[in-house]
Design a protein around this motif. Structure first.
Motif, PDB file in Angstrom:
ATOM      1  N   PRO A 119      12.509  42.032  38.206  1.00 35.86           N
ATOM      2  CA  PRO A 119      12.394  41.282  39.459  1.00 35.86           C
ATOM      3  C   PRO A 119      13.725  40.623  39.823  1.00 35.86           C
ATOM      4  CG  PRO A 119      11.367  40.062  37.663  1.00 35.86           C
ATOM      5  CD  PRO A 119      11.847  41.359  37.084  1.00 35.86           C
ATOM      6  N   ALA A 120      13.944  40.351  41.113  1.00 40.26           N
ATOM      7  CA  ALA A 120      15.188  39.697  41.542  1.00 40.26           C
ATOM      8  C   ALA A 120      14.947  38.893  42.811  1.00 40.26           C
ATOM      9  CB  ALA A 120      16.274  40.753  41.789  1.00 40.26           C
ATOM     10  N   ASN A 121      15.497  37.688  42.848  1.00 39.82           N
ATOM     11  CA  ASN A 121      15.425  36.805  44.033  1.00 39.82           C
ATOM     12  C   ASN A 121      13.999  36.636  44.559  1.00 39.82           C
ATOM     13  OD1 ASN A 121      18.230  36.701  43.900  1.00 39.82           O
ATOM     14  ND2 ASN A 121      18.451  38.480  45.235  1.00 39.82           N
ATOM     15  N   GLY A 122      13.075  36.442  43.645  1.00 38.31           N
ATOM     16  CA  GLY A 122      11.685  36.205  44.056  1.00 38.31           C
ATOM     17  C   GLY A 122      10.950  37.445  44.523  1.00 38.31           C
ATOM     18  N   ALA A 123      11.598  38.611  44.467  1.00 39.66           N
ATOM     19  CA  ALA A 123      10.947  39.857  44.891  1.00 39.66           C
ATOM     20  C   ALA A 123      10.524  40.664  43.670  1.00 39.66           C
ATOM     21  CB  ALA A 123      11.898  40.680  45.747  1.00 39.66           C
ATOM     22  N   LEU A 124       9.453  41.414  43.814  1.00 39.01           N
ATOM     23  CA  LEU A 124       8.971  42.301  42.745  1.00 39.01           C
ATOM     24  C   LEU A 124       9.405  43.725  43.061  1.00 39.01           C
ATOM     25  CD1 LEU A 124       5.320  40.905  42.533  1.00 39.01           C
ATOM     26  CD2 LEU A 124       7.198  40.365  40.984  1.00 39.01           C
ATOM     27  N   PHE A 125       9.760  44.474  42.017  1.00 38.43           N
ATOM     28  CA  PHE A 125      10.182  45.863  42.199  1.00 38.43           C
ATOM     29  C   PHE A 125       9.353  46.758  41.292  1.00 38.43           C
ATOM     30  CE2 PHE A 125      13.781  43.321  43.480  1.00 38.43           C
ATOM     31  CZ  PHE A 125      14.274  43.983  44.597  1.00 38.43           C
ATOM     32  N   LEU A 126       8.930  47.900  41.807  1.00 38.78           N
ATOM     33  CA  LEU A 126       8.201  48.827  40.941  1.00 38.78           C
ATOM     34  C   LEU A 126       8.403  50.269  41.382  1.00 38.78           C
ATOM     35  CD1 LEU A 126       5.167  49.416  42.549  1.00 38.78           C
ATOM     36  CD2 LEU A 126       4.924  47.086  41.848  1.00 38.78           C
ATOM     37  N   LEU A 127       8.210  51.168  40.416  1.00 36.55           N
ATOM     38  CA  LEU A 127       8.292  52.606  40.652  1.00 36.55           C
ATOM     39  C   LEU A 127       6.883  53.175  40.635  1.00 36.55           C
ATOM     40  CD1 LEU A 127      11.190  53.470  38.183  1.00 36.55           C
ATOM     41  CD2 LEU A 127      11.316  53.841  40.629  1.00 36.55           C
TER      42      LEU A 127
END
Length: 494
Positions: A119-127
């Protein structure tokens, strides 16, 4: 360490926690709603599920880690100290059905795998991936911008200086009405009720945005994706190849494993699952349909044709049958959190491998041994090809996997443990629990075969092969399991 030892010694008591999308009795399940992937993020505060309709649904944890006195209050009231609770967060359409015109092939939207990224800057990332295309998603709270209207109260502001209906404003040369002519003058001191338009944003909304699309790199169906501990790269695997990607570059990947023979008639095995080592970004493992696991080191060569280690169990003499190769095929592999062990699931068993010992598994657990006489029926109805997933607890002391009749099994993986529980994906998980007799502890290195009791036969219950529990995930830091029964997501804690 003492806490871990004590929790390893006594069997866990599993309790129902939550269910999302529970079916009412007799309700028909839509094919597109069936859950096809489950994954906790590294912190355990978020859970993602994918379904056959190409949707990804996110859940977030609502019980905060430490409420001070509230946890003690909960314990005094008889609740468990750690009872993770999740709530629905958002959902988005990840994949749509496509058609490959070159191969005249329909590509379904079903989500095969989901993997969380850093995660970065309060955002979630996923594939997320279907059979052919991997997508990189960013999920972030966005403030909704609203413009407050320019607001003039003409009766108060303009007084008697308003032009009469009979005398419209003068038309200027450029075709614009001249409201500021002599007929339409501002009162002295300006207009008190004039409000300039302002951008206001009180509400927030979760927005999922597709950042990258990694396509056209696989000729066969993608069965696995796994991200590296370096946070920059990930692998995708199909039946014959494993590709290495950089998260930032979507139009180029490197083929690091290729098992495709020059003549396809010589093909004897396919890749079934692949996983990066959780700590060393240069190491990964992949399993095959012949029941072997290969550990490879990407530092050795660009194309990893040779493996660093090969893990396979020698076949017992005289045990070969028509089904031997089919049931030996590994459907899923998972590394333990420290990367020391690999857990593998074939059709009948769970096996735990020490990556420092390639002579054989350190432990083997029978999942549904009572089905062995029924292999012919299972072959006839194609159930023998079902791909069950497996998972390990964060501390590595327990392993779990699914079975038929919506049952799942939890085994103790620590030295000398005889724990073997059978639970049902329902609000009463211990309804069909077997009382397992206590047995003498055996050493880890000797072959441990546990759990051969029949999970479906203890109460004369016939196995329901249509209700299969294929997908499950263990919380990374707590004894909490999420598992999918058709379109329902069940959660349990111990």
């Amino acid at each position: 360490m003492n806490g871990a030892a004590s929790s390893a010694g006594s069997p866990l008591e599993w309790r129902f926690s939550q269910v999302f999308g529970e079916r009412t009795a007799g309700e028909e399940v839509q094919e597109v709603d069936i859950i096809s992937a489950i994954e906790f993020d590294k912190s355990g505060d978020h859970l993602a599920t994918g379904d056959r309709g190409g949707r990804v649904v996110l859940f977030e944890r609502t019980d905060t880690k430490d409420h001070g006195g509230s946890r003690r209050d909960a314990e005094q009231m008889g609740y468990a100290a750690k009872h993770p609770e999740f709530r629905y967060k958002t959902e988005f359409q990840s994949h749509e059905p496509e058609f490959d015109y070159l191969k005249s092939l329909e590509i379904e939207e079903k989500i095969n795998k989901i993997r969380w990224c850093q995660p970065a800057n309060g955002a979630l990332f996923l594939l997320s991936t279907n059979d052919k295309t991997i997508k990189y998603w960013k999920v972030q709270e966005k403030k909704i911008k609203k413009i407050s209207e320019m607001n003039i109260d003409p009766s108060k502001a303009l007084g008697d200086n308003r032009p009469s209906p009979s005398s419209p404003p003068q038309l200027l040369a450029n075709g614009v009405h001249d409201y500021l002519s002599k007929d339409f003058s501002f009162p002295p001191g300006g207009i008190p009720s004039l409000r300039l338009p302002m951008v206001t944003s009180q509400e927030t909304s979760l927005v999922a945005r597709c950042r990258r699309v990694y396509a056209h790199a696989h000729d066969y169906h993608i069965n696995s994706i796994s991200n590296s501990s370096d946070g920059e790269t990930f692998i995708s695997a199909d039946d014959l190849r494993v590709n290495l990607w950089n998260l930032e570059i979507s139009n180029q990947s490197f083929n690091i494993v290729d098992v495709k023979p020059t003549n396809m008639e010589d093909l004897t095995e396919v890749i079934t699952s692949a996983e990066f080592h959780p700590i060393h970004c240069n190491m990964l493992a992949y399993s095959s349909s012949k029941g072997s696991i290969r550990l490879i080191d990407m530092r050795q060569s660009a194309l990893c044709d040779s493996h660093t280690k090969l893990f396979e169990e020698p076949e017992a003499p005289g045990s070969r049958s028509f089904f031997t190769e089919i049931i030996a095929s590994i459907s899923d592999i998972k590394f333990s959190r420290d990367g020391r062990y690999i857990l593998s699931r074939d059709y009948m068993t769970l096996k735990l491998w020490d990556i420092n010992m390639d002579s054989g598994p350190v432990a083997s657990y029978q999942v549904h041994e009572h089905l062995r006489p029924k292999l012919c029926d299972l072959y006839e109805n194609d159930s023998i090809f079902d791909k069950f997933e497996c998972c390990l607890s964060g501390d590595g002391l327990r392993v779990a996997t699914g079975s038929y009749s919506n049952l799942f099994r939890v085994f103790g993986a620590s030295k000398g443990s005889t724990e073997a529980a059978t639970l049902e994906a329902s609000k009463n998980p211990t309804r069909r629990q077997i009382q397992t007799p206590a047995r003498p502890s055996r050493s880890m290195t000797s072959m441990i075969r546990r759990g051969s009791e029949s999970p479906g036969a203890e109460n004369g219950n016939a196995n329901d092969f249509t209700n299969k529990l294929l997908h499950m995930a263990w919380h990374p830091t707590e004894n909490s399991i999420a598992c999918a029964a058709a379109n329902s997501l069940y959660m349990y804690y111990a």
